[in-house]
Scaffold this motif. Structure first.
Motif, PDB file in Angstrom:
ATOM      1  N   VAL A   1      69.877 -57.657  52.400  1.00  0.00           N
ATOM      2  CA  VAL A   1      69.640 -56.610  52.801  1.00  0.00           C
ATOM      3  C   VAL A   1      70.378 -55.536  52.674  1.00  0.00           C
ATOM      4  CG1 VAL A   1      69.303 -56.479  55.353  1.00  0.00           C
ATOM      5  CG2 VAL A   1      69.094 -58.290  54.728  1.00  0.00           C
ATOM      6  N   ILE A   2      69.542 -54.251  52.633  1.00  0.00           N
ATOM      7  CA  ILE A   2      69.894 -52.778  52.570  1.00  0.00           C
ATOM      8  C   ILE A   2      69.566 -52.271  53.914  1.00  0.00           C
ATOM      9  CG2 ILE A   2      69.826 -50.794  50.755  1.00  0.00           C
ATOM     10  CD1 ILE A   2      68.278 -52.571  49.114  1.00  0.00           C
ATOM     11  N   SER A   3      70.933 -51.859  54.579  1.00  0.00           N
ATOM     12  CA  SER A   3      70.690 -50.982  55.576  1.00  0.00           C
ATOM     13  C   SER A   3      71.974 -50.349  55.207  1.00  0.00           C
ATOM     14  CB  SER A   3      71.546 -52.047  56.632  1.00  0.00           C
ATOM     15  OG  SER A   3      73.358 -52.147  56.600  1.00  0.00           O
ATOM     16  N   ASP A   4      71.689 -48.510  56.325  1.00  0.00           N
ATOM     17  CA  ASP A   4      72.611 -47.707  57.089  1.00  0.00           C
ATOM     18  C   ASP A   4      74.689 -48.360  56.954  1.00  0.00           C
ATOM     19  OD1 ASP A   4      70.370 -47.864  58.449  1.00  0.00           O
ATOM     20  OD2 ASP A   4      71.950 -46.637  59.703  1.00  0.00           O
ATOM     21  N   ASP A   5      74.755 -47.315  56.815  1.00  0.00           N
ATOM     22  CA  ASP A   5      76.800 -47.242  57.476  1.00  0.00           C
ATOM     23  C   ASP A   5      76.631 -46.222  57.959  1.00  0.00           C
ATOM     24  OD1 ASP A   5      79.381 -47.949  57.837  1.00  0.00           O
ATOM     25  OD2 ASP A   5      79.630 -49.624  56.938  1.00  0.00           O
ATOM     26  N   VAL A   6      77.491 -46.274  59.405  1.00  0.00           N
ATOM     27  CA  VAL A   6      77.534 -44.678  59.608  1.00  0.00           C
ATOM     28  C   VAL A   6      78.836 -44.972  59.961  1.00  0.00           C
ATOM     29  CG1 VAL A   6      75.624 -44.455  61.232  1.00  0.00           C
ATOM     30  CG2 VAL A   6      77.263 -45.579  62.187  1.00  0.00           C
ATOM     31  N   GLU A   7      79.502 -45.613  59.208  1.00  0.00           N
ATOM     32  CA  GLU A   7      81.221 -45.563  58.790  1.00  0.00           C
ATOM     33  C   GLU A   7      81.758 -45.228  57.739  1.00  0.00           C
ATOM     34  OE1 GLU A   7      83.369 -46.343  61.193  1.00  0.00           O
ATOM     35  OE2 GLU A   7      81.958 -46.715  63.000  1.00  0.00           O
ATOM     36  N   LEU A   8      80.574 -44.929  56.968  1.00  0.00           N
ATOM     37  CA  LEU A   8      81.100 -44.885  55.917  1.00  0.00           C
ATOM     38  C   LEU A   8      80.781 -43.456  55.212  1.00  0.00           C
ATOM     39  CD1 LEU A   8      79.278 -48.409  53.652  1.00  0.00           C
ATOM     40  CD2 LEU A   8      82.095 -47.332  53.590  1.00  0.00           C
ATOM     41  N   ASP A   9      81.365 -42.435  54.004  1.00  0.00           N
ATOM     42  CA  ASP A   9      80.835 -41.008  53.578  1.00  0.00           C
ATOM     43  C   ASP A   9      79.192 -41.443  53.183  1.00  0.00           C
ATOM     44  OD1 ASP A   9      82.984 -40.269  54.460  1.00  0.00           O
ATOM     45  OD2 ASP A   9      83.873 -40.363  52.826  1.00  0.00           O
ATOM     46  N   ALA A  10      78.797 -40.291  53.365  1.00  0.00           N
ATOM     47  CA  ALA A  10      77.267 -40.133  52.364  1.00  0.00           C
ATOM     48  C   ALA A  10      77.396 -40.381  51.064  1.00  0.00           C
ATOM     49  CB  ALA A  10      76.246 -38.882  52.634  1.00  0.00           C
ATOM     50  N   GLY A  11      76.604 -41.404  51.070  1.00  0.00           N
ATOM     51  CA  GLY A  11      76.142 -41.716  48.819  1.00  0.00           C
ATOM     52  C   GLY A  11      77.568 -43.078  48.898  1.00  0.00           C
ATOM     53  N   ARG A  12      78.372 -43.253  49.882  1.00  0.00           N
ATOM     54  CA  ARG A  12      79.414 -44.065  49.559  1.00  0.00           C
ATOM     55  C   ARG A  12      78.259 -45.806  49.804  1.00  0.00           C
ATOM     56  NH1 ARG A  12      85.026 -43.550  49.552  1.00  0.00           N
ATOM     57  NH2 ARG A  12      84.942 -45.304  49.547  1.00  0.00           N
ATOM     58  N   ILE A  13      78.863 -46.639  48.814  1.00  0.00           N
ATOM     59  CA  ILE A  13      78.474 -47.793  49.615  1.00  0.00           C
ATOM     60  C   ILE A  13      79.334 -49.600  49.684  1.00  0.00           C
ATOM     61  CG2 ILE A  13      76.107 -47.196  47.754  1.00  0.00           C
ATOM     62  CD1 ILE A  13      76.884 -49.500  46.612  1.00  0.00           C
TER      63      ILE A  13
ATOM     64  N   PHE B   1      81.628 -51.996  42.752  1.00  0.00           N
ATOM     65  CA  PHE B   1      81.302 -50.113  43.861  1.00  0.00           C
ATOM     66  C   PHE B   1      81.748 -50.722  44.855  1.00  0.00           C
ATOM     67  CE2 PHE B   1      77.451 -51.882  41.238  1.00  0.00           C
ATOM     68  CZ  PHE B   1      76.704 -51.099  41.026  1.00  0.00           C
ATOM     69  N   ASN B   2      82.106 -51.360  45.769  1.00  0.00           N
ATOM     70  CA  ASN B   2      83.325 -50.600  46.934  1.00  0.00           C
ATOM     71  C   ASN B   2      84.411 -49.405  46.602  1.00  0.00           C
ATOM     72  OD1 ASN B   2      81.449 -53.143  47.395  1.00  0.00           O
ATOM     73  ND2 ASN B   2      83.283 -54.060  48.858  1.00  0.00           N
ATOM     74  N   GLY B   3      84.799 -49.906  45.344  1.00  0.00           N
ATOM     75  CA  GLY B   3      85.830 -48.662  45.711  1.00  0.00           C
ATOM     76  C   GLY B   3      85.375 -47.528  44.859  1.00  0.00           C
ATOM     77  N   LYS B   4      84.309 -46.951  44.298  1.00  0.00           N
ATOM     78  CA  LYS B   4      83.628 -46.426  43.478  1.00  0.00           C
ATOM     79  C   LYS B   4      83.467 -44.818  44.941  1.00  0.00           C
ATOM     80  CE  LYS B   4      79.834 -44.486  40.596  1.00  0.00           C
ATOM     81  NZ  LYS B   4      78.559 -44.872  40.256  1.00  0.00           N
ATOM     82  N   LYS B   5      83.549 -43.576  44.535  1.00  0.00           N
ATOM     83  CA  LYS B   5      83.526 -42.751  44.946  1.00  0.00           C
ATOM     84  C   LYS B   5      82.570 -41.633  44.229  1.00  0.00           C
ATOM     85  CE  LYS B   5      88.629 -42.486  46.742  1.00  0.00           C
ATOM     86  NZ  LYS B   5      90.199 -41.526  46.771  1.00  0.00           N
TER      87      LYS B   5
END
Length: 208
Positions: free
Chosen positions: A108-120, A204-208
């Protein structure tokens, strides 16, 4: 012969038996929501559709979807038409119909308001984290042990109402960053399919 008869009775072909991944992007279906922060799940499904030439041509189960391949695996790309808060009413029936193991083969792919734009952020399971779409999917499935790819849309400024923020459009640097984030999300989906969620988390979790 029994397998053939079963296929006729269920309306499924033999090629549809066996493992299949269901990849769901969350969003709201009306055109006015196109390109909003809350619809990055839809945008990622559209990107996967273009990248792997999987047409979203079928409408059933309160969703629009299409079948194809990503890497070596068969997949179904899904955009629920239920509106965000009732996403599970599309996800559960389509997974049930295609006999998908939602603990291993649902992404499932969703948005996250706790992450900076473009971070996954990739997770193999977990709570909804305040996301109503994920919350409804968990309620409908009866568990939270499915993989998810959360795409950062930026933290809400203090002066903004949350609803206005998630239903707003990307601007400036965020508009550029989200394009890269959606591309990363498509790569993360491929990695989950081929190597599992732990591999995608490491990449991907640590990628900036």
């Amino acid at each position: 012969m029994l397998g053939f008869l079963k296929a006729l009775l269920t309306g499924k072909r033999n090629e549809e038996e066996g493992r299949m991944f269901v990849i769901v992007g969350l969003g709201n279906p009306e055109k006015k929501y196109f390109g909003t922060r809350h619809n990055v799940g839809f945008a990622t499904i559209d990107a996967l559709s273009d990248k792997y030439n999987i047409g979203l041509t079928e409408t059933k189960f309160k969703a629009v979807y299409g079948k194809g391949r990503i890497g070596s695996e068969r997949v179904i790309l899904v955009k629920p038409l239920t509106y965000m808060n009732l996403s599970g009413e599309a996800v559960a029936p389509i997974c049930n119909y295609f006999k998908v193991d939602t603990k291993s083969d649902l992404i499932v792919i969703s948005d996250d308001v706790e992450l900076d734009a473009g971070r996954i952020r990739v997770r193999p399971k977990g709570s909804a984290g305040g996301h109503n779409g994920l919350k409804n999917i968990i309620a409908q499935l009866g568990h939270d042990e499915f993989s998810r790819v959360r795409v950062g849309v930026g933290k809400k400024p203090k002066e903004w109402d949350m609803v206005d923020w998630v239903l707003g459009h990307f601007e400036g640097e965020d508009a550029t960053a989200i394009k890269e984030g959606i591309e990363d999300a498509t790569e993360a989906v491929l990695d989950i399919i081929e190597n599992g969620p732990d591999s995608a988390m490491n990449k991907f979790n640590g990628k900036k």
